[in-house]
Design a protein around this motif. Structure first.
Motif, PDB file in Angstrom:
ATOM      1  N   LYS A  90       7.320 -14.736   6.605  1.00  9.24           N
ATOM      2  CA  LYS A  90       8.224 -13.304   7.210  1.00  9.24           C
ATOM      3  C   LYS A  90       9.451 -12.447   6.020  1.00  9.24           C
ATOM      4  O   LYS A  90       9.587 -11.716   6.144  1.00  9.24           O
ATOM      5  CB  LYS A  90       9.392 -14.361   7.741  1.00  9.24           C
ATOM      6  N   GLU A  92       9.354 -12.782   2.661  1.00  7.90           N
ATOM      7  CA  GLU A  92       8.284 -11.498   2.001  1.00  7.90           C
ATOM      8  C   GLU A  92       8.068 -10.597   2.372  1.00  7.90           C
ATOM      9  O   GLU A  92       8.855  -9.398   2.052  1.00  7.90           O
ATOM     10  CB  GLU A  92       7.382 -12.444   1.244  1.00  7.90           C
ATOM     11  N   LYS A  93       7.705 -10.613   3.510  1.00  7.27           N
ATOM     12  CA  LYS A  93       7.879  -9.603   4.186  1.00  7.27           C
ATOM     13  C   LYS A  93       8.625  -8.707   4.921  1.00  7.27           C
ATOM     14  O   LYS A  93       8.796  -7.008   4.763  1.00  7.27           O
ATOM     15  CB  LYS A  93       6.845  -9.699   5.720  1.00  7.27           C
ATOM     16  N   LEU A 113       9.974  -6.886   1.641  1.00  7.70           N
ATOM     17  CA  LEU A 113       8.963  -6.156   1.697  1.00  7.70           C
ATOM     18  C   LEU A 113       8.860  -4.421   2.770  1.00  7.70           C
ATOM     19  O   LEU A 113       9.387  -3.347   1.955  1.00  7.70           O
ATOM     20  CB  LEU A 113       7.754  -6.461   1.831  1.00  7.70           C
ATOM     21  N   GLU A 114       9.366  -4.746   3.490  1.00  9.43           N
ATOM     22  CA  GLU A 114       9.789  -3.856   4.092  1.00  9.43           C
ATOM     23  C   GLU A 114      11.076  -2.850   4.162  1.00  9.43           C
ATOM     24  O   GLU A 114      11.411  -1.660   3.838  1.00  9.43           O
ATOM     25  CB  GLU A 114      10.458  -4.463   5.763  1.00  9.43           C
ATOM     26  N   LYS A 142      12.266  -2.715   1.275  1.00  5.87           N
ATOM     27  CA  LYS A 142      11.587  -2.135  -0.462  1.00  5.87           C
ATOM     28  C   LYS A 142      10.867  -0.726   0.067  1.00  5.87           C
ATOM     29  O   LYS A 142      10.973   0.427  -0.787  1.00  5.87           O
ATOM     30  CB  LYS A 142      10.532  -3.140  -0.847  1.00  5.87           C
ATOM     31  N   LEU A 143      10.539  -0.725   1.051  1.00  2.00           N
ATOM     32  CA  LEU A 143       9.496   0.266   1.497  1.00  2.00           C
ATOM     33  C   LEU A 143      10.706   1.072   1.987  1.00  2.00           C
ATOM     34  O   LEU A 143       9.839   2.555   1.301  1.00  2.00           O
ATOM     35  CB  LEU A 143       8.337   0.630   2.703  1.00  2.00           C
ATOM     36  N   THR A 171      12.319   2.894  -1.287  1.00  5.27           N
ATOM     37  CA  THR A 171      11.377   3.625  -1.757  1.00  5.27           C
ATOM     38  C   THR A 171      11.495   4.871  -1.304  1.00  5.27           C
ATOM     39  O   THR A 171      11.369   6.154  -1.744  1.00  5.27           O
ATOM     40  CB  THR A 171      10.102   3.181  -2.098  1.00  5.27           C
ATOM     41  N   GLU A 172      10.923   4.607  -0.161  1.00 10.57           N
ATOM     42  CA  GLU A 172      10.919   6.024   0.336  1.00 10.57           C
ATOM     43  C   GLU A 172      12.611   7.564   0.752  1.00 10.57           C
ATOM     44  O   GLU A 172      12.309   8.597   0.232  1.00 10.57           O
ATOM     45  CB  GLU A 172      10.528   6.272   2.107  1.00 10.57           C
ATOM     46  N   LEU A 219      12.730   7.801  -3.233  1.00 15.05           N
ATOM     47  CA  LEU A 219      11.674   9.071  -3.389  1.00 15.05           C
ATOM     48  C   LEU A 219      12.071  10.528  -2.646  1.00 15.05           C
ATOM     49  O   LEU A 219      12.074  11.325  -3.589  1.00 15.05           O
ATOM     50  CB  LEU A 219      10.191   8.872  -3.085  1.00 15.05           C
ATOM     51  N   SER A 220      12.903  10.412  -1.163  1.00 16.91           N
ATOM     52  CA  SER A 220      12.396  11.544  -0.858  1.00 16.91           C
ATOM     53  C   SER A 220      14.003  12.316  -1.535  1.00 16.91           C
ATOM     54  O   SER A 220      13.649  13.758  -0.865  1.00 16.91           O
ATOM     55  CB  SER A 220      12.253  11.662   0.499  1.00 16.91           C
ATOM     56  N   LEU A 222       0.679 -12.513   9.578  1.00 19.17           N
ATOM     57  CA  LEU A 222       1.151 -12.064   9.380  1.00 19.17           C
ATOM     58  C   LEU A 222       1.292 -11.968   7.364  1.00 19.17           C
ATOM     59  O   LEU A 222       1.284 -11.258   6.686  1.00 19.17           O
ATOM     60  CB  LEU A 222       2.481 -13.320   8.906  1.00 19.17           C
ATOM     61  N   LYS A 276       1.337  -8.061   5.820  1.00 18.56           N
ATOM     62  CA  LYS A 276       2.091  -8.003   4.306  1.00 18.56           C
ATOM     63  C   LYS A 276       1.796  -7.218   4.059  1.00 18.56           C
ATOM     64  O   LYS A 276       2.348  -6.335   2.548  1.00 18.56           O
ATOM     65  CB  LYS A 276       2.234  -9.741   3.848  1.00 18.56           C
ATOM     66  N   LEU A 291       1.591  -4.057   4.223  1.00 15.53           N
ATOM     67  CA  LEU A 291       2.793  -3.177   3.972  1.00 15.53           C
ATOM     68  C   LEU A 291       2.622  -3.071   2.509  1.00 15.53           C
ATOM     69  O   LEU A 291       3.503  -1.959   1.911  1.00 15.53           O
ATOM     70  CB  LEU A 291       4.200  -4.644   4.252  1.00 15.53           C
ATOM     71  N   GLU A 292       1.940  -4.162   1.706  1.00 13.34           N
ATOM     72  CA  GLU A 292       2.225  -3.602   0.237  1.00 13.34           C
ATOM     73  C   GLU A 292       0.611  -2.626   0.156  1.00 13.34           C
ATOM     74  O   GLU A 292       1.406  -1.771  -1.357  1.00 13.34           O
ATOM     75  CB  GLU A 292       1.343  -4.734   0.191  1.00 13.34           C
ATOM     76  N   LEU A 309       3.646   0.412   0.542  1.00 13.88           N
ATOM     77  CA  LEU A 309       4.296   1.091  -0.359  1.00 13.88           C
ATOM     78  C   LEU A 309       3.741   1.036  -1.385  1.00 13.88           C
ATOM     79  O   LEU A 309       4.380   2.102  -2.551  1.00 13.88           O
ATOM     80  CB  LEU A 309       5.025  -0.430  -0.794  1.00 13.88           C
ATOM     81  N   THR A 311       2.998   4.856  -1.256  1.00 11.69           N
ATOM     82  CA  THR A 311       4.649   5.891  -0.678  1.00 11.69           C
ATOM     83  C   THR A 311       4.439   5.900  -2.273  1.00 11.69           C
ATOM     84  O   THR A 311       5.443   7.534  -2.809  1.00 11.69           O
ATOM     85  CB  THR A 311       4.810   5.035  -0.153  1.00 11.69           C
ATOM     86  N   GLU A 312       4.592   4.939  -3.115  1.00 11.30           N
ATOM     87  CA  GLU A 312       5.446   5.427  -4.735  1.00 11.30           C
ATOM     88  C   GLU A 312       4.526   6.337  -5.128  1.00 11.30           C
ATOM     89  O   GLU A 312       4.881   7.246  -6.114  1.00 11.30           O
ATOM     90  CB  GLU A 312       5.391   4.192  -4.765  1.00 11.30           C
ATOM     91  N   LEU A 372       5.124   9.933  -3.114  1.00 12.28           N
ATOM     92  CA  LEU A 372       5.993  10.480  -3.176  1.00 12.28           C
ATOM     93  C   LEU A 372       6.003  10.816  -5.280  1.00 12.28           C
ATOM     94  O   LEU A 372       6.998  12.276  -5.517  1.00 12.28           O
ATOM     95  CB  LEU A 372       6.885   9.694  -2.709  1.00 12.28           C
ATOM     96  N   SER A 373       6.100  10.293  -5.996  1.00  8.86           N
ATOM     97  CA  SER A 373       5.524  10.433  -7.280  1.00  8.86           C
ATOM     98  C   SER A 373       4.914  11.275  -7.853  1.00  8.86           C
ATOM     99  O   SER A 373       5.388  12.533  -8.711  1.00  8.86           O
ATOM    100  CB  SER A 373       5.851   9.276  -8.094  1.00  8.86           C
ATOM    101  N   LEU A 396       6.962  14.567  -6.381  1.00  5.85           N
ATOM    102  CA  LEU A 396       8.319  14.945  -7.602  1.00  5.85           C
ATOM    103  C   LEU A 396       7.900  15.350  -9.009  1.00  5.85           C
ATOM    104  O   LEU A 396       8.433  16.154  -9.321  1.00  5.85           O
ATOM    105  CB  LEU A 396       8.709  13.150  -7.785  1.00  5.85           C
TER     106      LEU A 396
END
Lengths: 185, 185
Positions: A159, A161-162, A165-166, A168-169, A172-173, A176-177, B158, B162, B165-166, B169, B172-173, B176-177, B180
């Motif tokens: 949980k 870690e998740k 990650l959320e 971080k996402l 990142t969004e 970068l935006s 879970l 996760k 989500l990875e 992520l 998205t990276e 967006l890069s 960019l």
């Protein structure tokens, strides 16, 4: 509870009347200190499988347990140096597990046709002459309660870690935006 | 196994000699169909807590169990319509749980000083005159094995979340890069 070692190692699994197979097993060594009612140190050895939530074999070694283990297996070290020596052996296995003819191997064997009940976990060196048993520990299969407690810990760290990650996402969004809108100006 | 309902609902928890407290409890209703050896339908009612991995109360209601429940609580419906009627009651509670004086409330009460052992789960309507008990189910606390199985399922879903989500992520990276570097040209 101090975690001394936790790595996924290749283990040769052998059950009764079955062919030997290789499995990836996480070996964890923890030191548990209790100060009340008496000062006490226990070494916990835990075998788990990151892919199989029900896989759990464990052993708790107290200082007294270690004395009989020492006599029984002819060990020359004391309880305080045992964890590091055991970890050195595991790291030897780890460093050789990609090799074609590894000198040090881990074995997990049990008397029943499937991997259940008590199981022997051993570090075995193979030389030209024979198999040398460096250490052999008798692990018990985790009870329902032990597996339950183990899974609760797994769940809570997964949980976290998740959640990381959320975040971080999201970051990142946002980053970068922002860069994108800046570059587009 | 078909999931009919799963929502976090506010429940008034009452233990022996304790003040009533409010708790957020996930109520899940599942229909379990077995075709062998006989065709059989069971309704599973499960109370869990997303924050507490050890919290599990459950009840399995077979068609026969339902007949006694029906007599005992004076229900006028049959087994086939029971799940939807139960869900309607839970949704009534859900829709009113933000209100200051909700008409429909859920209660979970047990005989021991902490929430353990068998517990009564009831849907209670309060009008100006009295508390009306719409339904009362006697749930059992999950055994070590049941909690273990429940946690294994939580862990696996879970893990999947996760992983998704990875991937998101990473995508998205990348997206967006790419945008960019295009904008910067």
């Amino acid at each position: 509870m101090e975690e001394l070692f936790s790595k996924v190692l290749q283990v040769n699994v052998r059950c009764r009347d079955c062919e030997e197979r290789k499995a990836n097993v996480r070996v964890t060594i923890e030191l548990q200190m209790t100060t009340s009612p008496v000062h006490k140190r226990d070494l916990l050895v835990k075998l788990t499988d990151d892919q199989d939530p029900y896989f759990l074999f464990n052993l708790s070694i107290s200082e007294e347990d270690f004395q009989s283990l020492k006599v029984q297996q002819g060990l020359l070290i004391d309880f305080a140096s045992f964890p590091q020596k055991f970890i050195d052996l595991l790291n030897l296995c780890y460093s050789e597990q990609e090799s074609h003819s590894p000198r040090f191997l881990l074995h997990l064997s049990c008397q029943s046709p499937v991997l259940e009940g008590p199981a022997n976990f051993s570090v075995v060196e193979t030389n030209a002459f024979k198999h040398l048993n460096h250490l052999s520990l008798r692990l018990a299969q985790g009870s329902d309660k032990e597996v339950k407690d183990y899974l609760a810990v797994c769940l809570s760290s997964l949980k976290a870690e998740k959640q990381a990650l959320e975040m971080k996402l999201k970051k990142t969004e946002d980053d970068l935006s922002r860069q994108l809108s800046y570059a587009q100006q």
